[in-house]
Design a protein around this motif. Structure first.
Motif, PDB file in Angstrom:
ATOM      1  N   UNK A  72       0.850  -1.188   0.000  1.00 12.23           N
ATOM      2  CA  UNK A  72       0.000   0.000   0.000  1.00 12.23           C
ATOM      3  C   UNK A  72       0.882   1.233   0.000  1.00 12.23           C
ATOM      4  N   UNK A  73       0.394   2.309  -0.606  1.00 14.33           N
ATOM      5  CA  UNK A  73       1.167   3.537  -0.598  1.00 14.33           C
ATOM      6  C   UNK A  73       0.384   4.684  -1.192  1.00 14.33           C
ATOM      7  N   UNK A  74       0.714   5.902  -0.740  1.00 14.10           N
ATOM      8  CA  UNK A  74       0.033   7.100  -1.232  1.00 14.10           C
ATOM      9  C   UNK A  74       0.998   8.099  -1.848  1.00 14.10           C
ATOM     10  N   UNK A  75       2.241   8.111  -1.388  1.00 12.57           N
ATOM     11  CA  UNK A  75       3.215   9.068  -1.873  1.00 12.57           C
ATOM     12  C   UNK A  75       4.013   8.542  -3.050  1.00 12.57           C
ATOM     13  N   UNK A  76       4.703   9.425  -3.783  1.00 12.29           N
ATOM     14  CA  UNK A  76       5.455   9.013  -4.969  1.00 12.29           C
ATOM     15  C   UNK A  76       6.468   7.909  -4.702  1.00 12.29           C
ATOM     16  N   UNK A  77       7.243   8.023  -3.633  1.00 10.62           N
ATOM     17  CA  UNK A  77       8.284   7.039  -3.373  1.00 10.62           C
ATOM     18  C   UNK A  77       7.721   5.699  -2.932  1.00 10.62           C
ATOM     19  N   UNK A  78       6.640   5.720  -2.156  1.00 15.68           N
ATOM     20  CA  UNK A  78       6.050   4.459  -1.717  1.00 15.68           C
ATOM     21  C   UNK A  78       5.411   3.714  -2.886  1.00 15.68           C
ATOM     22  N   UNK A  79       4.830   4.456  -3.824  1.00 17.95           N
ATOM     23  CA  UNK A  79       4.240   3.813  -4.998  1.00 17.95           C
ATOM     24  C   UNK A  79       5.337   3.301  -5.927  1.00 17.95           C
ATOM     25  N   UNK A  80       6.412   4.064  -6.060  1.00 22.24           N
ATOM     26  CA  UNK A  80       7.561   3.593  -6.840  1.00 22.24           C
ATOM     27  C   UNK A  80       8.095   2.291  -6.254  1.00 22.24           C
ATOM     28  N   UNK A  81       8.153   2.210  -4.923  1.00 17.52           N
ATOM     29  CA  UNK A  81       8.612   0.991  -4.265  1.00 17.52           C
ATOM     30  C   UNK A  81       7.725  -0.200  -4.616  1.00 17.52           C
ATOM     31  N   UNK A  82       6.403   0.017  -4.614  1.00 20.70           N
ATOM     32  CA  UNK A  82       5.483  -1.064  -4.977  1.00 20.70           C
ATOM     33  C   UNK A  82       5.761  -1.550  -6.393  1.00 20.70           C
ATOM     34  N   UNK A  83       5.994  -0.608  -7.303  1.00 19.53           N
ATOM     35  CA  UNK A  83       6.280  -0.985  -8.679  1.00 19.53           C
ATOM     36  C   UNK A  83       7.580  -1.739  -8.829  1.00 19.53           C
ATOM     37  N   UNK A  84       8.507  -1.494  -7.928  1.00 20.96           N
ATOM     38  CA  UNK A  84       9.842  -2.091  -8.031  1.00 20.96           C
ATOM     39  C   UNK A  84       9.939  -3.453  -7.364  1.00 20.96           C
ATOM     40  N   UNK A  85       9.234  -3.643  -6.222  1.00 19.37           N
ATOM     41  CA  UNK A  85       9.474  -4.839  -5.421  1.00 19.37           C
ATOM     42  C   UNK A  85       8.242  -5.710  -5.192  1.00 19.37           C
ATOM     43  N   UNK A  86       7.051  -5.156  -5.292  1.00 18.77           N
ATOM     44  CA  UNK A  86       5.848  -5.907  -4.929  1.00 18.77           C
ATOM     45  C   UNK A  86       5.136  -6.442  -6.170  1.00 18.77           C
ATOM     46  N   UNK A  87       4.130  -7.286  -5.919  1.00 19.25           N
ATOM     47  CA  UNK A  87       3.317  -7.834  -7.007  1.00 19.25           C
ATOM     48  C   UNK A  87       2.124  -6.947  -7.330  1.00 19.25           C
ATOM     49  N   UNK A  88       1.840  -5.993  -6.449  1.00 19.36           N
ATOM     50  CA  UNK A  88       0.702  -5.116  -6.675  1.00 19.36           C
ATOM     51  C   UNK A  88       0.796  -3.886  -5.803  1.00 19.36           C
ATOM     52  N   UNK A  89      -0.044  -2.916  -6.131  1.00 18.70           N
ATOM     53  CA  UNK A  89      -0.112  -1.664  -5.374  1.00 18.70           C
ATOM     54  C   UNK A  89      -1.547  -1.434  -4.933  1.00 18.70           C
ATOM     55  N   UNK A  90      -1.724  -1.154  -3.635  1.00 16.47           N
ATOM     56  CA  UNK A  90      -3.020  -0.755  -3.101  1.00 16.47           C
ATOM     57  C   UNK A  90      -3.074   0.766  -3.048  1.00 16.47           C
ATOM     58  N   UNK A  91      -3.959   1.352  -3.820  1.00 18.12           N
ATOM     59  CA  UNK A  91      -4.169   2.800  -3.817  1.00 18.12           C
ATOM     60  C   UNK A  91      -5.409   3.109  -3.006  1.00 18.12           C
ATOM     61  N   UNK A  92      -5.365   4.214  -2.263  1.00 17.69           N
ATOM     62  CA  UNK A  92      -6.538   4.583  -1.473  1.00 17.69           C
ATOM     63  C   UNK A  92      -6.615   6.088  -1.314  1.00 17.69           C
ATOM     64  N   UNK A  93      -7.862   6.562  -1.289  1.00 19.74           N
ATOM     65  CA  UNK A  93      -8.193   7.958  -1.070  1.00 19.74           C
ATOM     66  C   UNK A  93      -7.369   8.886  -1.972  1.00 19.74           C
ATOM     67  N   UNK A  94      -7.465   8.631  -3.266  1.00 22.12           N
ATOM     68  CA  UNK A  94      -6.807   9.464  -4.266  1.00 22.12           C
ATOM     69  C   UNK A  94      -7.849   9.992  -5.243  1.00 22.12           C
ATOM     70  N   UNK A  95      -7.675  11.233  -5.689  1.00 19.47           N
ATOM     71  CA  UNK A  95      -8.530  11.748  -6.747  1.00 19.47           C
ATOM     72  C   UNK A  95      -8.182  11.031  -8.051  1.00 19.47           C
TER      73      UNK A  95
END
Length: 336
Positions: free
Chosen positions: A164-187
């Motif tokens: 899970x992540x909301x900021x640029x670096x945390x989402x980049x991390x998901x793209x680099x190391x995880x199998x998926x990204x949980x996005x929440x409360x974003x426009x």
């Protein structure tokens, strides 16, 4: 979101009168054709026990921890837990991890928050070693581990590990190391910006961004009383932006709503709950959540469903939603 993409249910954090009620909600989601039920671990019932109960009472619907905090369990224990839930659900489990925030981790668990990005990366890497049945040999900034291996057979198909992540670096991390990204409360605009971050992370790992599954948790209230639905969602958004640390406020500011984010925060901290809610105008409400009558909600839902790069949308509920309102919204937005 293509016609074949998934529609999930994010089981409620607030309306949890019993484990039986949560299991019944999962059974209803399965009947209505939802693909997966997610449960975060917050400050109510632990997610693992509840998801085990759900696994025994359902047959086909997937189960997952939308956010299992990485500071309250060791990475090896998280790996053991994921392997066990994959077994008990006959391969229907998906693991979602997240750092939570310092208010929760330091005040409630008594653990120093530290560098959440690095700790998330190390946790994901260690969990994947455990699930692969490997002997864990890891030398990191937070964890220096050796000698552990599952005593039981590892899962024939290891569960996917999402971040899970909301900021640029945390989402980049998901793209680099995880199998998926949980996005929440974003426009909708904010989601598109973060998808660029996800792609950058995948590129750094020489991965195809399409192989990283994107699940958006979308706060929804689809009720015959459309005004009640909108008030409920407004209160939910104001609570998170105004009262749950900096992450939600910063995310809203990054989406071009910095003044609104600050106004919500200042009013909420001053105890001015109604003013905090009033700071969320109709345009912002509709840009970040689904609220209205069933017909209005279905139409607005499709605008989110049309975002290129989102593989699944998880129907989530406002924190004050009643069981009847959760049932109504679940039925109104069902894929079948």
């Amino acid at each position: 979101m293509s016609p074949a993409a998934d529609r999930d249910v994010f089981l409620p954090v607030g309306a949890q009168p019993s484990i039986d009620a949560l299991c019944a909600q999962a059974e209803r989601a399965e009947e209505l054709g939802y693909n997966r039920v997610w449960l975060p671990e917050t400050w109510g019932r632990d997610a693992v026990t509840v998801l085990t109960s759900i696994a025994h009472r359902t047959d086909e619907v997937g189960i997952g921890t939308s956010i299992l905090p990485i500071y309250s369990r060791s990475p090896v224990l998280i790996g053991q837990t994921a392997a066990t839930l994959q077994e008990v659900s006959d391969g229907r489990f998906r693991l979602g991890l997240g750092p939570s925030g310092p208010i929760v981790i330091e005040n409630w668990h008594g653990v120093k928050y530290g560098n959440p990005l690095r700790r998330t990366r190390e946790t994901v890497e260690i969990v994947k070693q455990v699930l692969a049945g490997e002997e864990v040999d890891y030398d990191g900034d937070y964890f220096d581990l050796s000698g552990f291996r599952l005593r039981c057979d590892p899962p024939e198909t290891p569960p996917n590990v999402d971040a899970a992540g909301m900021g640029p670096k945390s989402v980049e991390l998901a793209g680099r190391f995880a199998d998926g990204w949980h996005a929440l409360m974003l426009t909708r605009e904010g989601i598109r910006d973060r998808l660029d971050d996800l792609s950058r992370g995948a590129d750094l790992a020489d991965r195809d961004p399409d192989d990283v599954r994107v699940t958006l948790s979308l706060t929804c209230a689809a009720l015959d009383d459309g005004e009640r639905a909108r008030e409920s969602v407004r209160q939910h958004l104001a609570f998170y932006v105004g009262g749950m640390g900096t992450f939600y406020r910063d995310s809203l500011a990054r989406s071009g709503h910095e003044e609104t984010a600050e106004a919500i925060y200042e009013h909420w901290q001053a105890g001015e709950r109604e003013a905090a809610m009033d700071a969320i105008d109709d345009d912002l409400l509709d840009a970040i959540a689904i609220a209205g009558t069933p017909e209005q909600a279905r139409g607005r839902f499709e605008k989110f469903a049309a975002i290129d790069g989102v593989d699944g949308i998880s129907v989530s509920f406002p924190r004050d939603a009643t069981l009847d309102e959760i049932e109504a919204t679940t039925a109104a937005l069902a894929p079948n």
